[in-house]
Design a protein around this motif. Structure first.
Motif, short mmCIF file in Angstrom:
data_model
loop_
_atom_site.label_atom_id
_atom_site.label_comp_id
_atom_site.label_asym_id
_atom_site.label_seq_id
_atom_site.Cartn_x
_atom_site.Cartn_y
_atom_site.Cartn_z
N VAL A 133 50.99 -21.23 -3.31
CA VAL A 133 50.95 -19.82 -3.76
C VAL A 133 51.60 -18.98 -2.66
CG1 VAL A 133 48.90 -19.99 -5.24
CG2 VAL A 133 48.63 -19.51 -2.78
N PRO A 134 52.15 -17.79 -3.01
CA PRO A 134 52.79 -16.96 -1.99
C PRO A 134 51.84 -16.64 -0.84
CG PRO A 134 53.30 -16.13 -4.18
CD PRO A 134 52.29 -17.22 -4.36
N GLY A 135 52.35 -16.83 0.37
CA GLY A 135 51.57 -16.51 1.56
C GLY A 135 50.86 -17.70 2.16
N ALA A 136 50.75 -18.80 1.41
CA ALA A 136 50.07 -19.99 1.93
C ALA A 136 51.08 -20.87 2.67
CB ALA A 136 49.44 -20.78 0.78
N PRO A 137 50.63 -21.58 3.71
CA PRO A 137 51.57 -22.46 4.43
C PRO A 137 51.98 -23.64 3.55
CG PRO A 137 49.33 -22.71 5.28
CD PRO A 137 49.28 -21.59 4.29
N PRO A 138 53.14 -24.24 3.84
CA PRO A 138 53.55 -25.42 3.06
C PRO A 138 52.62 -26.60 3.36
CG PRO A 138 54.98 -25.11 4.98
CD PRO A 138 54.07 -23.93 4.93
N VAL A 139 52.45 -27.48 2.37
CA VAL A 139 51.59 -28.65 2.57
C VAL A 139 52.36 -29.92 2.24
CG1 VAL A 139 49.36 -27.54 2.23
CG2 VAL A 139 50.65 -28.32 0.24
N PRO A 153 56.67 -29.05 7.42
CA PRO A 153 56.01 -27.78 7.74
C PRO A 153 56.35 -27.28 9.15
CG PRO A 153 54.50 -29.21 6.56
CD PRO A 153 55.71 -30.05 6.87
N GLN A 154 56.46 -28.21 10.11
CA GLN A 154 56.79 -27.80 11.48
C GLN A 154 58.23 -27.27 11.56
OE1 GLN A 154 54.65 -27.62 14.18
NE2 GLN A 154 56.40 -26.45 14.96
N VAL A 155 59.16 -27.92 10.85
CA VAL A 155 60.56 -27.45 10.86
C VAL A 155 60.64 -26.06 10.25
CG1 VAL A 155 62.93 -27.96 10.16
CG2 VAL A 155 61.38 -29.84 10.70
N LEU A 156 59.89 -25.83 9.17
CA LEU A 156 59.86 -24.50 8.55
C LEU A 156 59.33 -23.46 9.53
CD1 LEU A 156 58.68 -25.71 5.06
CD2 LEU A 156 60.66 -24.21 5.39
N GLN A 157 58.31 -23.85 10.29
CA GLN A 157 57.75 -22.92 11.29
C GLN A 157 58.76 -22.67 12.41
OE1 GLN A 157 55.16 -21.08 10.94
NE2 GLN A 157 55.33 -20.15 12.97
N ASP A 158 59.44 -23.73 12.84
CA ASP A 158 60.47 -23.56 13.88
C ASP A 158 61.58 -22.63 13.40
OD1 ASP A 158 59.08 -25.28 15.50
OD2 ASP A 158 60.42 -27.00 15.23
#
Ligand code: NAD
Ligand code: ZN
Ligand code: ZN
Length: 349
Positions: free
Chosen positions: A10-16, A327-332
């Protein structure tokens, strides 16, 4: 049978990262084994705001290439093992734009069940991906899928944007690229290949600027101090200013900068989805300046981009990661730490 996938919920939630079923290709569909799925800044927009009116959960990844794994009933012209790029925006397939291979401008996009893998339905950040039609698969020839995946967006989008302004890019003109990340580092190379214009690269990160210089930018400018950046760039261009400004960020500070850099009879092209605005009156933009907001590119242009990469005239500077690292690459990427493109590779060893 299941596989690991990087999912939007959902919008706003971190990727899983979740186990999901490996899909079966239905009639007319093709199952692609993913060789690489590029991590695009637009994935962050999907995570934050959703993909237009399409509901999650779905697997992210709209920048994909791999190998044909299984053909649905009735599919001809492809065989298992063929290396293919997946054209990202799927379209209705029969409107005027789709027939011109420009699915991104599909007239029926709002009534479609999704706009493509990773933007409304399952995308390529997984081992396999279902593609609804062989129309959307472009042969890769000798290119490795993991190297080719970012061509479908990080290269195709700037290619399409540059081509729309190419008539302005004479050898005595200047093109400005604002934001030299995933798309921008390809834009610098594409400008080098497509025209003789001088290239100015602008960013707020000196590592990205050094990268742009290595890729062929004639001048690199850090825009953290905007007035200084404007002075440096207009000193380089002279009163004529830039013939084409490509903004790959699209936030208010970069659009404000872009407005100061475009010349008369120029083009200001906004590719970045940053939410900034440009006041459009007779006096806020130079006379004759057109503004456009291109979306992605056509299938025909993707074939041209693939040809450029096959012959070594452009290349993606990619770093490779596993699906679990998604998820880490998206955060980077969010933190500005990715130089070039991050690409997820399901069988990374
Ligand atoms: P990226 O994160 O790889 O690159 C963005 C670059 O902009 C980075 O180098 C960053 O340092 C730089 N930057 C950030 N703030 C800046 C500022 N204030 N001034 C100058 N530079 C700044 O992102 P990307 O994957 O290349 O995507 C770029 C944008 O294009 C995103 O908004 C994305 O959603 C959008 N996009 C649009 C289309 C389209 O068809 N219109 C297609 C793909 C991506
Ligand atoms: Zn993208
Ligand atoms: Zn259509």
């Amino acid at each position: 049978m299941t596989m690991k996938a990087v999912r939007f919920t959902v919008p706003g939630a971190p990727p899983v990262v979740e186990e999901v079923a490996i899909p079966e290709p239905g009639p007319g569909q093709v199952l692609v084994r993913i060789g690489g799925a590029g991590v695009c800044h637009s994935d962050l927009h999907v995570l934050d705001h959703g993909a237009m009116h399409f509901q999650g959960p779905f697997t992210l990844g709209h920048e994909n290439a791999g190998w044909v794994a299984r053909l649905g009933a009735g599919v001809t012209g492809l065989k298992e093992g063929d290396p293919v790029a997946v054209f990202g925006f799927w379209g209705c397939g029969h409107c005027h734009a789709c027939l011109q291979s420009m699915e991104a401008y599909c007239e029926n996009w709002e009534s479609l069940p999704n706009n493509g893998g990773g933007i409304g339905t399952d995308g390529g950040m997984a081992e396999y991906m279902l593609v609804p039609s062989p129309r959307l698969l472009i042969p890769l020839g000798s290119l490795a899928p993991r190297e080719a995946a970012p061509l479908t967006d990080a290269a195709l989008t700037p290619y399409h944007a540059i081509k729309r302004g190419l008539h302005l890019l004479t050898p005595d003109a200047t093109a400005v690229v604002i934001g030299v990340g995933g798309l921008g580092h390809m834009a610098v190379q594409l400008l080098r290949v497509l025209c003789g214009a001088r290239i100015v690269a602008v960013d707020v990160d000196d590592r990205k600027l050094e990268h742009a210089r290595q890729l062929g930018a004639d001048l690199v400018v850090n825009s953290r101090n905007a007035p200084e950046a404007i002075e440096t760039i207009t000193g380089f261009t002279g009163r004529r200013k830039a013939a084409l400004v490509l903004d790959f960020v699209g936030i208010q500070p970069t659009l404000d900068l872009a407005v100061h850099l475009v010349g008369r009879n120029s083009q200001l092209t906004v590719v970045g989805v940053g939410g900034g605005t440009i006041p459009l009156t007779q006096w806020t933009l130079p006379f004759g300046c057109s503004v456009c907001t291109p979306l992605w590119g056509s299938r025909a242009e993707l074939m041209e981009v693939i040809a450029l990469a096959q012959s070594g005239r452009i290349h993606v500077d990619a770093s490779y990661f596993s699906i679990e690292q998604g998820p880490q690459v998206l955060q980077d990427l969010r933190e500005g730490k990715v130089v070039g493109r991050g690409v997820l590779v399901p069988d990374l060893v």
